[in-house]
Design a protein around this motif. Structure first.
Motif, short mmCIF file in Angstrom:
data_model
loop_
_atom_site.label_atom_id
_atom_site.label_comp_id
_atom_site.label_asym_id
_atom_site.label_seq_id
_atom_site.Cartn_x
_atom_site.Cartn_y
_atom_site.Cartn_z
N GLN A 701 -36.95 -14.79 -27.16
CA GLN A 701 -36.07 -13.73 -27.62
C GLN A 701 -36.85 -12.56 -28.20
OE1 GLN A 701 -32.17 -15.19 -29.42
NE2 GLN A 701 -33.46 -17.00 -29.75
N SER A 702 -38.04 -12.81 -28.69
CA SER A 702 -38.83 -11.74 -29.29
C SER A 702 -39.60 -10.91 -28.28
CB SER A 702 -39.81 -12.32 -30.32
OG SER A 702 -40.66 -13.27 -29.70
N THR A 703 -40.08 -11.54 -27.19
CA THR A 703 -40.88 -10.82 -26.19
C THR A 703 -40.19 -10.66 -24.85
OG1 THR A 703 -41.96 -12.81 -25.32
CG2 THR A 703 -42.95 -11.78 -27.29
N GLY A 704 -39.16 -11.46 -24.60
CA GLY A 704 -38.49 -11.42 -23.31
C GLY A 704 -39.20 -12.24 -22.25
N GLU A 705 -40.31 -12.86 -22.59
CA GLU A 705 -41.11 -13.63 -21.64
C GLU A 705 -40.40 -14.94 -21.27
OE1 GLU A 705 -45.42 -15.98 -21.45
OE2 GLU A 705 -44.72 -15.06 -23.32
#
Length: 769
Positions: A701-705
């Motif tokens: 959720q923080s990087t979208g990875e």
């Protein structure tokens, strides 16, 4: 299987006890979790039938206690009892033998080959739901009659052994040369409320119409007589609350051919072939009578919900004395033979000599009577001098109309000695099928014959045993083959994971992973090249070893897995020694019952993240995590053991297809806590990959990875509160050493599940599941 919940209670009157709706429960009782959340994963089933329920305690040694019994004296006591009679429940023909045969038969007859559950092994007939099934009507009286004998011999004689031995003694008393008896059955101490006995609660005396029952029956696929007609797996009985089939024919139809089809399906599910089926039924019906003098609607509630003052006895009969000539059990009235307390061949002789027509019992049930007025009569069980017509059930006439069953009957008609031997061996198989390997058998009559295929026989060890120096050398040799840690772990686990504690079948001993059918299962394809590499290690060792030392492939498969786990632990910075106990042997293809072992093939195995291609057809509507729980239960794992074993197998790369799905680590082959850490990572958002809801993708959720993919067998450990609490124990900063130690203990437990040759009879029988 633990995939469905049926909380209703069945009795002859067909009504449920009063007291509230489904959620609220009966007056004074809190609502159950199953009532509130019927799809909840019942993890607590893994902790049933443990020491807390056992009044004998952990130190009680049943094998030692049983050895103190003089078996001949015990059998003499039983046979003396069989020819007595008490007023409150008088014996038919002055002999309790037929009644006790039925009790033992029904105790053993719940066995089913699909998951090994049921059987006489834990005396589960004493507890609900089995104790209160319509088909077990009045077996409570049989056990109560035996109570003085049980108290005389105390805890040295389990209820499970007493029930089977009493049935066997009854056969001997009435002239059958039996095949033997082995003790060693260990009583359960609480009900089994998890085994799935079927989707319906069915009262055979409350059928509205044949078509109505057929149309709403969820137990069978297709209709009787049509292609594809079969029972849902793992079920074995034709309907819930029956042991085998409805004696009046499918849905009280009176259809002998339909009954024959049901008989073949159900007895096959109970591991019996056509000859064994005919032998059991024809042999059992050589004795005693059926009871149907009173309408079912007049009979009271079964033991589980009977009034408290009845002290555990159910099915109160208000007519006459309520017993003797007024007895009501299954609704059919009469005897099959002219001498119901003597072993002979008159059951088959009369079945084929005379024509039979449908009639009704006093209770209104369908039965059959000879059309020839000169046919033999049978003496009344309680009225001196009274003679009654012979009786057959629809399920008896089935053997006359089915071509294959008829061939077996004709063989037995021509050769009574062959029939006698076939029934003796079939009875022995019926009453011992769920006991497992012969290492668990107790008593002087235990060893009757070696090599009975249904006992999964193992040959004697060959050559001199290996020692600890050989073990170290073999570990080194295995790791030098170049086979990966993941492949070695996967192969060892695959070998051991077939074990099921329900009937003590499967496991690594015997090396059957290298034989048909296991070597051909889709879930085991990854093991084939590993086994070939291990064969090379075996050949090199035996060529160079001194003193005639040998290493079985079965041992080497397990040893390779142990060496791989040690390597993975070292790579995680926690060196450890994995226990290894040699002594396994390699069996042969000839000693492997391929058809019966095929029932052990998993349709899903969450430990190896495997789901069969035909899973939806084989288990419609059942979530894979339910099958996963069932597998953990059959392996006697606790919830923490289930959790730690799954997490370890994942990071070690033990997926059946070799994929990275669910591994949740970038260090495959290292015994790290990565799976626990990433499974509980609050930054990860899990979403379905498609509408099947079988696989999922994690995105940061923080990087979208996009980070990982996983299956239901992974995410259940994060979604289920009880399992997630166990995951938390290893996900913390202090979890690594605990994880390695706990994984090694769980690993060793699985590798040793079937080693009855070194640990004797397990203290406990199968858990409720």
């Amino acid at each position: 299987m633990t995939d469905r919940t049926d909380t209703s209670t069945h009795h002859m009157e067909g009504d449920l006890p009063a007291g509230g709706d489904r959620v609220g429960g009966a007056f004074g009782q809190p609502p159950s979790l199953e009532a509130w959340y019927p799809q909840r994963l019942r993890v607590e089933l893994l902790h049933r039938n443990g020491l807390d329920a056992d009044p004998l305690g952990a130190d009680f040694d049943y094998a030692a206690a049983f050895a103190t019994i003089d078996l001949e004296a015990l059998k003499a006591d039983i046979k003396q009892f069989l020819t007595t009679s008490v007023d409150w429940w008088p014996s038919d023909y002055g002999n309790y033998g037929p009644q006790m045969i039925r009790m033992a038969w029904h105790a053993a007859g719940t066995y089913r080959i699909a998951d090994g559950r049921g059987g006489a092994g834990t005396a589960m007939q004493r507890f609900a739901p089995i104790s209160s099934w319509w088909d077990n009507g009045n077996t409570d009286k049989s056990r109560r009659l035996l109570q003085p004998l049980k108290h005389k011999y105390g805890n040295a004689l389990s209820w499970a052994d007493l029930m089977v031995l009493t049935g066997t003694c009854a056969l001997e008393l009435m002239g059958l040369p039996t095949y033997g008896f082995a003790g060693g059955r260990l009583d359960a101490w609480e009900p089994d409320d998890g085994t799935w006995w079927g989707p319906e609660v069915w009262n055979p005396h409350d059928v509205k119409s044949y078509d109505d029952m057929v149309n709403r029956d969820e137990r069978w696929r297709g209709k009787n007589g049509e292609q594809g007609y079969d029972l849902q797996s793992p079920l074995a009985a034709s309907h819930q609350a029956l042991i085998y089939v409805n004696p009046e024919g499918p849905y009280q139809s009176g259809d002998p051919m339909g009954s024959a089809r049901d008989i073949r399906v159900t007895f096959t599910r109970m591991a019996m072939n056509d000859e064994e089926t005919v032998a059991l039924v024809a042999g059992g019906h050589a004795f005693g009578k059926s009871h149907g003098m009173v309408a079912a609607a007049k009979i009271g509630a079964p033991p589980e919900i009977a009034p408290i003052e009845q002290m555990g006895l159910g099915w109160h009969n208000p007519q006459g004395t309520g017993a003797g000539k007024d007895t009501m059990t299954n609704g059919i009235e009469g005897s099959w033979t002219p001498n119901p307390v003597r072993w002979d061949n008159t059951y088959l002789e009369n079945l084929f000599r005379y024509e039979w027509e449908q009639t009704k019992s006093p209770a209104g049930s369908i039965q059959w009577t000879p059309t020839d007025p000169d046919a033999p009569k049978t003496p009344d069980a309680h009225v001196p001098g009274q003679m009654n017509p012979l009786m057959m059930m629809t399920s008896d006439v089935a053997f006359k109309v089915d071509p294959e069953y008829r061939k077996v009957c004709e063989k037995f008609l021509e050769d009574f000695d062959a029939f006698t031997l076939a029934f003796s061996k079939a009875w022995y198989k019926l009453t011992h099928r769920d006991m497992g390997p012969k290492h668990r058998y107790l008593g002087p009559e235990a060893t009757i014959e070696d090599g009975l295929l249904w006992q999964d026989p193992l040959p004697e060890p060959e050559g001199a045993p290996i020692d600890e120096f050989d073990v170290d050398a073999l570990k080194e040799a295995v790791l030098k083959t170049g086979v990966s840690v993941s492949d070695l772990v996967f192969t060892a686990y695959s070998s051991a994971s077939t074990y099921r504690d329900s009937d003590k079948r499967g496991g690594a001993n015997g090396g059957r992973l290298a034989l048909a059918p296991q070597k051909d299962w889709a879930v085991n394809r990854r093991t084939v090249p590993v086994i070939e590499a291990l064969r090379g290690v075996k050949a090199d060792f035996e060529r160079d070893a001194s003193g005639g030392k040998r290493i079985s492939l079965a041992d080497l498969i397990v040893l390779g897995g142990c060496a791989a786990v040690e390597q993975a632990a070292r790579d995680a910075g926690v060196p450890t020694t994995v226990p290894f106990t040699p002594g396994r042997v390699d069996t042969t293809q000839e000693l492997t019952d391929v058809e019966m072992f095929e029932w052990l093939r998993p349709i899903a195995d969450g430990f190896r993240n495997f789901v069969a291609d035909d899973y939806r057809q084989l288990a419609p509507g059942v979530a894979p995590e339910q099958v996963f729980l069932d597998r953990a239960n059959l392996m006697t794992l606790t919830a923490p053991e289930w959790t730690v074993l799954t997490g370890g197998l994942r990071v070690l790369g033990a997926n059946a297809d070799g994929s990275d799905t669910g591994l949740l680590t970038d260090r495959v082959g290292v015994l790290s806590t990565d799976w626990f850490v990433n499974l509980t990572d609050t930054d990860l958002l899990w979403t379905r990959t498609d509408d099947t809801e079988m696989t999922f993708r994690a995105r940061s959720q923080s990087t979208g990875e996009e980070r990982f993919t996983a299956t239901r067998a992974d995410l259940v450990f994060g979604s289920n509160a009880q399992l997630r609490s166990a995951v938390d124990a290893y996900a913390g900063s202090d979890g690594q050493r605990r994880f390695v130690a706990d994984f090694v203990r769980a690993w060793d437990k699985v590798m040793m599940l079937d080693r009855f040759d070194v640990k004797g009879a397990r203290r406990y029988g199968p858990m409720a599941a």
